[in-house]
Design a protein around this motif. Structure first.
Motif, mmCIF file in Angstrom:
data_model
loop_
_atom_site.group_PDB
_atom_site.id
_atom_site.type_symbol
_atom_site.label_atom_id
_atom_site.label_comp_id
_atom_site.label_asym_id
_atom_site.label_seq_id
_atom_site.Cartn_x
_atom_site.Cartn_y
_atom_site.Cartn_z
ATOM 1 N N CYS A 67 28.662 97.633 2.185
ATOM 2 C CA CYS A 67 28.939 96.384 1.739
ATOM 3 C C CYS A 67 30.466 95.588 2.177
ATOM 4 C CB CYS A 67 28.824 95.899 0.427
ATOM 5 S SG CYS A 67 30.333 96.490 -0.543
ATOM 6 N N CYS A 94 28.849 104.337 -6.567
ATOM 7 C CA CYS A 94 28.402 104.055 -5.323
ATOM 8 C C CYS A 94 28.858 104.860 -4.119
ATOM 9 C CB CYS A 94 28.618 102.427 -4.998
ATOM 10 S SG CYS A 94 28.607 101.906 -3.577
ATOM 11 N N TRP A 96 29.091 103.742 -0.879
ATOM 12 C CA TRP A 96 29.983 103.224 -0.413
ATOM 13 C C TRP A 96 31.528 103.039 -0.819
ATOM 14 C CZ3 TRP A 96 27.152 103.967 3.625
ATOM 15 C CH2 TRP A 96 26.030 103.549 3.501
ATOM 16 N N SER A 231 26.142 91.693 -7.467
ATOM 17 C CA SER A 231 27.190 92.610 -7.111
ATOM 18 C C SER A 231 28.633 91.965 -7.448
ATOM 19 C CB SER A 231 27.295 92.642 -5.674
ATOM 20 O OG SER A 231 26.338 92.968 -5.014
ATOM 21 N N GLU A 232 29.968 92.916 -7.506
ATOM 22 C CA GLU A 232 30.776 92.662 -7.918
ATOM 23 C C GLU A 232 31.698 91.485 -6.842
ATOM 24 O OE1 GLU A 232 30.045 95.512 -7.134
ATOM 25 O OE2 GLU A 232 31.674 96.918 -6.459
ATOM 26 N N CYS A 319 24.297 95.603 -0.080
ATOM 27 C CA CYS A 319 24.528 96.479 -1.365
ATOM 28 C C CYS A 319 23.133 96.690 -1.823
ATOM 29 C CB CYS A 319 25.130 95.572 -2.426
ATOM 30 S SG CYS A 319 25.157 96.287 -4.226
ATOM 31 N N LEU A 321 22.311 99.043 -3.916
ATOM 32 C CA LEU A 321 22.226 99.341 -5.194
ATOM 33 C C LEU A 321 21.661 98.258 -6.130
ATOM 34 C CD1 LEU A 321 25.365 101.211 -5.248
ATOM 35 C CD2 LEU A 321 23.513 102.483 -6.094
HETATM 36 S S1 SF4 Z 1 27.611 98.588 -5.905
HETATM 37 FE FE1 SF4 Z 1 27.147 97.112 -4.030
HETATM 38 S S2 SF4 Z 1 28.864 95.608 -4.117
HETATM 39 FE FE2 SF4 Z 1 29.483 97.414 -5.311
HETATM 40 S S3 SF4 Z 1 30.616 98.556 -3.731
HETATM 41 FE FE3 SF4 Z 1 28.543 99.366 -3.979
HETATM 42 S S4 SF4 Z 1 27.619 98.511 -2.151
HETATM 43 FE FE4 SF4 Z 1 29.437 97.186 -2.458
#
Ligand code: SF4
Length: 386
Positions: A67, A94, A96, A231-232, A319, A321
């Motif tokens: 993301c 996560c 990523w 998402s944040e 994202c 998730l």
């Molecule tokens: S949860 Fe989603 S928005 Fe948050 S860091 Fe991971 S991929 Fe990125």
């Protein structure tokens, strides 16, 4: 109110000034399950690593399938914006975000770094023990790094400061429940973002002085009441856009928002167990799982408590998730007859496109909202998925 927004914009200057003033170390953290109290008890300032809108011409070499929040974080490091940081930490979550931590730690090997495993399945019989043993390792590594013992007294103090902070933020969020609320969503989000960057003891003093000012504000004219999910995000562009269209985000369920401070640590003799329970028991997001799928229930309770007219689900592109979890969120919103609008974004909000979509969504739900002056028609279709 501007002080909070300025704080978010000038976060690096704040951390550098703190470092100079106290002689302490600054630790950047990546994942919302990071147990800040332990770092704070070691005299370290924990600051959340936030992305920032800046042309990203560095991160793709290292990290390309994630993301944009993650890519922006890596970009910030590679551009030297976090040159003052002394250490890094992250928590199992996560994939990523783990990559952001790993790439950063590898590129800056002089920094202290530590990764904490917190079980993905937070309610398993062994989860608390596993988390506790991981926190113990983290505590020992911090003691080695800072050269000072983290005593129970220091942990008690840190837990108390953080709990006080959570209660103060909850007081602000309580004000958002009221009809004609005195605070806008963009203002509330700036406060929570600033909170994640500041020394909590200092922030507590600011909030203690500020909340009475807030309570004395005249009530605002009522607006469409929205809930923000997804998402944040680390800015308030979406909140400001909604406000310009006559809607107010009165509650969020973001990791960068309410979920950051929602639950407290209940003290007990073993401080690390108390902290493990607090972090495992925080409002769930899609990076963790549990027996009872607490997230939909939590979202529903927020929607009821805050009397929302509709929801916006804003997901970061790539994202997966939140993409996977959306199935249960959509199901819940449909079953509960809560109209919602879903869209994907990257860190930079495509303003014109988003404005058109949001305006269309608000125009669809507005006629059914009897609490808004001048609108009495009942609207049949309650869902808007564009
Ligand atoms: S949860 Fe989603 S928005 Fe948050 S860091 Fe991971 S991929 Fe990125």
């Amino acid at each position: 109110m501007n002080r909070f927004k300025n704080m978010v914009n000038e976060r690096h200057e704040y951390a550098k000034a703190w470092q100079k003033r106290t002689g302490g170390k600054v630790m950047g953290w990546f994942e919302p399950y990071f147990p800040e109290e332990i770092a704070y008890a070691a005299g370290v300032l924990p600051v959340r690593i936030l992305s920032r809108h800046e042309p990203n011409d560095t991160a793709d070499k290292w990290i390309y399938a994630s993301c944009y929040a993650v890519r922006d974080m890596v970009n910030q490091f590679l551009k030297g914006r976090y040159g003052y940081i002394d250490g890094l930490a992250s928590v199992e979550g996560c994939q990523w975000m783990y990559d952001a931590f790993e790439v950063t730690a590898n590129n800056f090997p002089h920094l202290f770094n530590h990764f904490i495993f917190v079980p993905d399945y937070t309610d398993a019989p062994t989860s608390v023990d596993v988390a506790r043993s991981e926190l113990d390792v983290f505590k020992s590594r911090l003691e080695e790094w800072t050269g000072q013992e983290i005593t129970n007294e220091a942990l008690d103090h840190a837990i108390d400061v953080y709990n006080t902070n959570r209660r103060l933020l909850r007081r602000i969020y309580e004000l958002r429940r009221a009809k004609n609320t005195v605070i806008l969503g963009s203002e509330a989000m700036n406060i929570v973002l600033a909170d994640q960057l500041m020394d909590k003891a200092e922030m507590n003093k600011i909030l203690e002085a500020f909340i009475p000012e807030l309570e004395d504000r005249p009530p605002r004219e009522d607006m469409i009441r929205l809930m923000l999910l997804g998402s944040e995000t680390f800015d308030t562009e979406l909140e400001e856009l909604a406000e310009s269209l006559g809607a107010n985000i009165v509650i969020d369920e973001l990791d960068s928002g309410s979920s950051y401070f929602w639950n407290e640590t209940y003290t007990q003799k073993d401080r690390l167990t108390a902290l493990s329970l607090r972090y495992l028991g925080r409002p769930h997001n899609p990076i963790k799982d549990n027996n009872w799928r607490r997230r939909p229930q939590h979202i529903f309770e927020l929607s009821e408590d805050y009397h929302v007219d509709g929801a916006i689900i804003a997901k970061q592109i790539y994202c997966h998730l939140h993409g996977t979890d959306n199935y249960v969120v959509w199901k819940l919103l449909r079953e509960r007859n809560i109209p919602f609008h879903f869209f994907e974004r990257d860190m930079t909000l495509p303003a014109e496109d988003t404005e058109v979509r949001l305006e269309a969504f608000l125009n669809m739900i507005r006629p059914g909202l009897t609490h808004l002056a001048g609108w009495h028609k009942v609207f049949g279709g309650r869902e808007a998925l564009i």
